[in-house]
Scaffold this motif. Structure first.
Motif, PDB file in Angstrom:
ATOM      1  N   ILE A 202       0.849  -1.191   0.000  1.00 43.69           N
ATOM      2  CA  ILE A 202       0.000   0.000   0.000  1.00 43.69           C
ATOM      3  C   ILE A 202       0.884   1.241   0.000  1.00 43.69           C
ATOM      4  O   ILE A 202       1.840   1.335   0.767  1.00 43.69           O
ATOM      5  N   SER A 203       0.562   2.150  -0.888  1.00 46.86           N
ATOM      6  CA  SER A 203       1.299   3.412  -0.913  1.00 46.86           C
ATOM      7  C   SER A 203       0.290   4.545  -0.843  1.00 46.86           C
ATOM      8  O   SER A 203      -0.890   4.365  -1.146  1.00 46.86           O
ATOM      9  N   MET A 204       0.754   5.704  -0.415  1.00 49.03           N
ATOM     10  CA  MET A 204      -0.120   6.871  -0.345  1.00 49.03           C
ATOM     11  C   MET A 204       0.157   7.739  -1.564  1.00 49.03           C
ATOM     12  O   MET A 204       1.269   8.222  -1.739  1.00 49.03           O
ATOM     13  N   ASP A 205      -0.864   7.910  -2.403  1.00 49.16           N
ATOM     14  CA  ASP A 205      -0.706   8.758  -3.593  1.00 49.16           C
ATOM     15  C   ASP A 205      -1.225  10.147  -3.277  1.00 49.16           C
ATOM     16  O   ASP A 205      -2.385  10.291  -2.879  1.00 49.16           O
ATOM     17  N   LYS A 206      -0.382  11.130  -3.487  1.00 47.27           N
ATOM     18  CA  LYS A 206      -0.844  12.515  -3.295  1.00 47.27           C
ATOM     19  C   LYS A 206      -1.891  12.824  -4.358  1.00 47.27           C
ATOM     20  O   LYS A 206      -1.763  12.405  -5.509  1.00 47.27           O
ATOM     21  N   ILE A 207      -2.920  13.550  -3.956  1.00 43.06           N
ATOM     22  CA  ILE A 207      -3.961  13.899  -4.924  1.00 43.06           C
ATOM     23  C   ILE A 207      -3.424  15.023  -5.802  1.00 43.06           C
ATOM     24  O   ILE A 207      -3.160  16.128  -5.331  1.00 43.06           O
ATOM     25  N   ALA A 208      -3.233  14.702  -7.078  1.00 37.01           N
ATOM     26  CA  ALA A 208      -2.644  15.674  -7.996  1.00 37.01           C
ATOM     27  C   ALA A 208      -3.676  16.732  -8.366  1.00 37.01           C
ATOM     28  O   ALA A 208      -4.878  16.462  -8.381  1.00 37.01           O
ATOM     29  N   GLU A 209      -3.169  17.921  -8.640  1.00 42.49           N
ATOM     30  CA  GLU A 209      -4.090  18.999  -9.020  1.00 42.49           C
ATOM     31  C   GLU A 209      -4.454  18.854 -10.486  1.00 42.49           C
ATOM     32  O   GLU A 209      -3.598  18.717 -11.352  1.00 42.49           O
ATOM     33  N   ASP A 210      -5.738  18.813 -10.766  1.00 36.93           N
ATOM     34  CA  ASP A 210      -6.175  18.879 -12.157  1.00 36.93           C
ATOM     35  C   ASP A 210      -7.353  19.848 -12.235  1.00 36.93           C
ATOM     36  O   ASP A 210      -7.701  20.499 -11.252  1.00 36.93           O
ATOM     37  N   ILE A 211      -7.962  19.915 -13.406  1.00 36.69           N
ATOM     38  CA  ILE A 211      -9.001  20.926 -13.602  1.00 36.69           C
ATOM     39  C   ILE A 211     -10.171  20.714 -12.642  1.00 36.69           C
ATOM     40  O   ILE A 211     -10.785  21.669 -12.172  1.00 36.69           O
ATOM     41  N   SER A 212     -10.441  19.442 -12.304  1.00 30.65           N
ATOM     42  CA  SER A 212     -11.620  19.186 -11.479  1.00 30.65           C
ATOM     43  C   SER A 212     -11.442  19.666 -10.041  1.00 30.65           C
ATOM     44  O   SER A 212     -12.422  20.004  -9.385  1.00 30.65           O
ATOM     45  N   ASN A 213     -10.207  19.660  -9.528  1.00 29.40           N
ATOM     46  CA  ASN A 213     -10.058  20.097  -8.135  1.00 29.40           C
ATOM     47  C   ASN A 213      -9.242  21.385  -8.002  1.00 29.40           C
ATOM     48  O   ASN A 213      -8.928  21.810  -6.893  1.00 29.40           O
ATOM     49  N   TRP A 214      -8.908  21.992  -9.115  1.00 32.97           N
ATOM     50  CA  TRP A 214      -8.143  23.233  -9.075  1.00 32.97           C
ATOM     51  C   TRP A 214      -8.978  24.332  -8.430  1.00 32.97           C
ATOM     52  O   TRP A 214     -10.195  24.362  -8.582  1.00 32.97           O
ATOM     53  N   LYS A 215      -8.308  25.193  -7.670  1.00 34.12           N
ATOM     54  CA  LYS A 215      -9.066  26.309  -7.106  1.00 34.12           C
ATOM     55  C   LYS A 215      -8.300  27.621  -7.243  1.00 34.12           C
ATOM     56  O   LYS A 215      -7.083  27.628  -7.381  1.00 34.12           O
ATOM     57  N   TRP A 216      -9.053  28.674  -7.190  1.00 33.74           N
ATOM     58  CA  TRP A 216      -8.457  30.000  -7.334  1.00 33.74           C
ATOM     59  C   TRP A 216      -7.583  30.303  -6.129  1.00 33.74           C
ATOM     60  O   TRP A 216      -7.933  29.998  -4.997  1.00 33.74           O
ATOM     61  N   GLN A 217      -6.469  30.956  -6.410  1.00 29.00           N
ATOM     62  CA  GLN A 217      -5.570  31.342  -5.333  1.00 29.00           C
ATOM     63  C   GLN A 217      -5.925  32.750  -4.849  1.00 29.00           C
ATOM     64  O   GLN A 217      -6.551  33.524  -5.556  1.00 29.00           O
ATOM     65  N   HIS A 218      -5.490  33.040  -3.641  1.00 31.42           N
ATOM     66  CA  HIS A 218      -5.653  34.392  -3.115  1.00 31.42           C
ATOM     67  C   HIS A 218      -4.832  35.313  -4.015  1.00 31.42           C
ATOM     68  O   HIS A 218      -3.663  35.052  -4.265  1.00 31.42           O
ATOM     69  N   PRO A 219      -5.455  36.393  -4.526  1.00 31.62           N
ATOM     70  CA  PRO A 219      -4.697  37.260  -5.428  1.00 31.62           C
ATOM     71  C   PRO A 219      -3.439  37.812  -4.739  1.00 31.62           C
ATOM     72  O   PRO A 219      -3.487  38.200  -3.581  1.00 31.62           O
ATOM     73  N   VAL A 220      -2.351  37.756  -5.470  1.00 33.69           N
ATOM     74  CA  VAL A 220      -1.097  38.295  -4.925  1.00 33.69           C
ATOM     75  C   VAL A 220      -0.989  39.734  -5.421  1.00 33.69           C
ATOM     76  O   VAL A 220      -0.984  39.985  -6.620  1.00 33.69           O
TER      77      VAL A 220
ATOM     78  N   GLU B 182     -14.713  24.306  -1.748  1.00 36.39           N
ATOM     79  CA  GLU B 182     -13.845  23.236  -1.261  1.00 36.39           C
ATOM     80  C   GLU B 182     -14.250  22.817   0.147  1.00 36.39           C
ATOM     81  O   GLU B 182     -14.290  21.635   0.473  1.00 36.39           O
ATOM     82  N   ARG B 183     -14.547  23.826   0.972  1.00 39.02           N
ATOM     83  CA  ARG B 183     -14.948  23.515   2.345  1.00 39.02           C
ATOM     84  C   ARG B 183     -16.234  22.699   2.374  1.00 39.02           C
ATOM     85  O   ARG B 183     -16.378  21.776   3.165  1.00 39.02           O
ATOM     86  N   SER B 184     -17.153  23.067   1.508  1.00 39.05           N
ATOM     87  CA  SER B 184     -18.419  22.323   1.534  1.00 39.05           C
ATOM     88  C   SER B 184     -18.192  20.890   1.052  1.00 39.05           C
ATOM     89  O   SER B 184     -18.789  19.955   1.582  1.00 39.05           O
ATOM     90  N   VAL B 185     -17.292  20.744   0.081  1.00 38.49           N
ATOM     91  CA  VAL B 185     -16.973  19.393  -0.396  1.00 38.49           C
ATOM     92  C   VAL B 185     -16.319  18.593   0.731  1.00 38.49           C
ATOM     93  O   VAL B 185     -16.660  17.434   0.993  1.00 38.49           O
ATOM     94  N   GLU B 186     -15.378  19.266   1.429  1.00 33.56           N
ATOM     95  CA  GLU B 186     -14.698  18.591   2.539  1.00 33.56           C
ATOM     96  C   GLU B 186     -15.671  18.221   3.644  1.00 33.56           C
ATOM     97  O   GLU B 186     -15.574  17.163   4.252  1.00 33.56           O
ATOM     98  N   LYS B 187     -16.590  19.126   3.881  1.00 32.74           N
ATOM     99  CA  LYS B 187     -17.581  18.886   4.940  1.00 32.74           C
ATOM    100  C   LYS B 187     -18.421  17.653   4.597  1.00 32.74           C
ATOM    101  O   LYS B 187     -18.645  16.787   5.445  1.00 32.74           O
ATOM    102  N   LEU B 188     -18.816  17.593   3.339  1.00 35.02           N
ATOM    103  CA  LEU B 188     -19.600  16.437   2.895  1.00 35.02           C
ATOM    104  C   LEU B 188     -18.799  15.151   3.059  1.00 35.02           C
ATOM    105  O   LEU B 188     -19.306  14.142   3.550  1.00 35.02           O
ATOM    106  N   ALA B 189     -17.508  15.233   2.643  1.00 35.45           N
ATOM    107  CA  ALA B 189     -16.646  14.052   2.738  1.00 35.45           C
ATOM    108  C   ALA B 189     -16.493  13.647   4.198  1.00 35.45           C
ATOM    109  O   ALA B 189     -16.533  12.462   4.535  1.00 35.45           O
TER     110      ALA B 189
END
Lengths: 183, 554
Positions: free
Chosen positions: A157-175, B436-443
């Motif tokens: 058993i290995s732990m795979d890091k969840i890679a970032e793709d379009i489905s889980n990508w999120k906006w960053q805090h504007p710099v 994301e938080r709501s997804v995490e909350k659901l999970a």
């Protein structure tokens, strides 16, 4: 004088009955604070806090037996939430308890011998398999608690890091680049 | 004359629409290769159903919809599949996604396709055909149209057809309405029929007089009685679905509420057009009208195959040397593209070639001075300055309380901000964090439930096992007891027989004949005594005669 005394006694008896009834009728099972703390915890059931799951940790916090900074999967934000909920000071993570990137367990199905030890260890029943049959992880249910790693006799058993793709990508805090005074 | 309503705020950015409306829609030639993303719609990514090296025909399905909220993807022309892999796609993240790369053979050979008689086909079948044809909202939201036409939960009164096209530079819907008004109206009538709506309101901004005239003419010619072309004032963002519904019907749709619940459904003109083509002609969504404008020699609208690489499309309009980047969509809400290799999708309505002259880099960001200009222009009637503050300080709970979810990210607030704050970026950041938080909350809730069930199950198994054991013990004890009882019974029986025998013997003994010595007379006794005395005497004599001699036996 006597009548006033009687009135007071009657009143106290009456109120006593009402309160006694209310105490039975509206009794709350369990500690409601535990539920609230449990709702904040990430439910990985990983035991990294030293308790056998999120609920026991919540109970320990509610009793004041445990610190609020012992849950690495909850992250810094989790500590802030607990601090807000309990009205205590925020505490940074102590010692080796550090949040890790989210991961999901993966079973190398060629190596798996079907010993079912990981199935017994999984706190959320996210591993399917049977004795002497190949096991596999239900990735969507895996909390990434790593509890399946130590019991595995063949280290498959290995732990795979969840890679970032379009489905889980999120906006960053504007710099924002601060304006600098011209010399 | 119908009274129109208005929404709060709005801005009037320079429209820049004239550049690309001078020439009719041109048909873009088949490009050297097509990169067709499998995720061009809201919902689940389509699953590729072709193999690398396979020859596909124009209109052949290459991605099948996965799950309810999904749509099909088709080969835009005939050719060979050269790769199915991760390619850069038009997305804010600039991340790659699964695409099918198709090398066209230039023959543009159609797969056999026929339309259906829309008046004699069941609504469920029509909706299924829309799904199979990959018809999604072409206004930019790309929501699968088959789901939007399924309105049997609510009574739909009004179907709004959105031809407002409020964002600067974009003219694809304008040109489509000018040139293909009849098919749009047929599509609108079809959608109205599917929704069982009472009326169709077509909203077009008043800066498109040709389109309005063409649509009005088409309505009169075709004689649709319950259809009305309405001219709405030009103000950004009147083309937002919620805003247009508000203008045309006066109904306000809150966040989290579907417009169908209020009896209104909204489709873009291009969606109505493609729905008609899909159902009446059996043509899936293979191409769309795209405005190519900005820093190009000849801004124009093209009918472009889905999957055409941006570079080849821009070349058609004449690429200028000082082009520094591309924007997909309009300047207010568009996506900055990572490179010119990305391809156009169903959501692409406009490509703006940008240069430093056209879109100079934003001025430095200054602190918010709470001038409230953003609140004055917000079409959703929010308080952008407060939302900015909450998003900036990660106070998402408060942002939600101030109805961040109602923000349509139109960018009007950022457009008027004198401090040049990228407000929409903050809102998008806060929204994705909240999501994301709501997804995490659901999970977490799911994990808790599973964990608790597991605990319960283990506990139950334990008690069941204990019960089984106890039962076993009880059974064993009972068996032992019964065995012992049997044994005891057997013993008892034996004892009893013995006792009985004894008893019997006793009785027998008692009843047996008396000994002959029992009842003797005096005489006989005297005789016996005499004999005994004689014997004793003889023993004495024998003893004295010799010790060795045995006494004589009596």
């Amino acid at each position: 004088m006597i009548s006033a005394l009687w009135v007071m006694i009657a009143l106290s008896v009456l109120l006593g009955i009402v309160l006694g009834y209310a105490a039975i009728r509206f009794k709350i099972e369990g500690n409601p604070l535990v539920e609230k703390i449990d709702a904040v915890l990430p439910q990985t059931q990983c035991g990294q806090c030293g308790y056998p799951g999120c609920k026991p940790y919540a109970e320990a916090i509610a009793k004041g037996e445990s610190d609020i900074n012992l849950c690495p999967p909850g992250g810094d934000e989790g500590i802030h939430k607990l601090a807000d909920l309990l009205g205590v000071e925020y505490k940074p993570f102590g010692g080796d308890a550090q949040p890790k990137a989210k991961a999901v367990a993966f079973i190398d199905e060629n190596t798996c011998i079907g010993c079912t030890l990981c199935i017994q260890a999984c706190p959320v029943d996210a591993i399917v398999g049977a004795a002497k049959q190949m096991h596999t992880i239900i990735a969507s249910e895996c909390t990434g608690c790593e509890l399946c790693l130590p019991p595995c006799p063949v280290d498959c058993i290995s732990m795979d890091k969840i890679a970032e793709d379009i489905s889980n990508w999120k906006w960053q805090h504007p710099v924002i680049i601060p304006i600098q005074a011209v010399a | 004359m119908r009274t129109l309503f208005s929404f709060h705020g709005g801005v009037h950015p320079p429209t820049h629409k004239a550049e690309s409306t001078r020439t009719p829609i041109a048909l873009a030639p088949i490009p050297s290769k097509l990169i067709i993303p499998l995720w061009q719609h809201v919902g689940n990514r389509s699953v590729p159903i072709v193999q690398v090296g396979e020859r596909v025909l124009k209109g052949q399905k290459i991605g099948r919809p996965e799950g309810k909220l999904s749509s099909a993807v088709h080969a835009s022309t005939s050719g060979t599949v050269s790769a199915i892999d991760m390619q850069l796609v038009a997305h804010h993240s600039g991340l790659p996604d699964l695409c099918v790369t198709l090398i066209p053979d230039g023959r543009d050979e159609w797969i056999s396709h026929v339309g259906v008689d829309v008046t004699h086909t069941s609504h469920a079948e029509l909706r299924h055909l829309l799904r199979k044809a990959g018809v999604v909202g072409l206004g930019g939201a790309v929501f699968p149209s088959d789901l939007k036409t399924d309105a049997h939960h609510h009574q739909i009164k009004t179907l709004v057809i959105n031809g407002a096209e409020c964002e600067p530079y974009i003219t694809c819907d304008d040109l489509l309405m000018r040139e293909r008004a009849q098919d749009i109206l047929r599509g609108a009538e079809l959608l109205r029929e599917l929704l069982q709506a009472e009326e169709v309101l077509i909203g077009i901004e008043d800066n498109k007089p040709e389109a309005i005239a063409a649509m009005q003419l088409a309505v009169t010619q075709a004689g649709y009685r319950n259809m009305e072309v309405l001219c709405v004032p030009t103000v950004y963002p009147s083309g937002g679905a919620k805003q247009l519904i508000r203008i045309l019907t006066g109904i306000e749709v809150a966040a989290g509420v579907r417009s169908t619940e209020m009896g209104v459904q909204c489709f873009n003109v291009a969606t109505a057009y493609s729905a008609w083509r899909a159902l009446a002609h059996g043509e899936p969504v293979l191409s769309r009208i795209i405005t190519v404008t900005g820093n190009v020699r000849e801004a124009q609208n093209f009918e472009v195959l889905i999957g055409t690489p941006l570079d080849e499309l821009i070349a058609l309009a004449g690429k200028q040397a000082d082009t520094n980047r591309y924007i997909m969509g309009g300047p207010m809400m568009g996506i900055d593209l990572p490179s010119g290799t990305v391809s156009v999708t169903k959501a692409t309505n406009c490509i703006i070639a940008s240069s430093l002259k056209l879109f100079p880099p934003p001025a430095p960001v200054m602190p918010c001075i709470r001038c409230i200009r953003c609140a004055d222009v917000c079409p959703a009637d929010l308080q952008p300055q407060d939302l900015y503050w909450f998003a900036k300080s990660n106070n998402f709970g408060k942002a939600q309380e101030f109805n961040l979810a109602d923000c349509i990210e139109c960018g009007a607030c950022a457009y008027v901000c004198p401090s040049n704050i990228p407000l929409v970026q903050y809102y998008r950041y806060a929204k994705s964090e909240i999501h994301e938080r709501s997804v995490e909350k659901l999970a977490a809730d799911k994990a808790r439930e599973r964990h608790e069930y597991r605990q319960f199950r283990i506990e139950r198994e334990k008690t069941e096992k204990a019960e089984r054991l106890a039962q076993k013990e009880r059974d064993a004890a009972a068996a032992k007891a019964s065995f012992e009882a049997g044994l005891a019974a057997a013993e008892n029986a034996q004892q009893q027989t013995i006792n009985e025998a004894i008893e019997r013997a006793k009785v027998q003994a008692a009843t047996a004949h008396a000994l002959n010595t029992d009842a003797l007379t005096q005489e006989q006794l005297a005789k016996i005594a005499e004999v005994d005395a004689r014997r004793a005497k003889m023993r004495e004599l024998a003893a004295t005669a010799g010790a060795d001699d045995e006494p004589p036996k009596s």
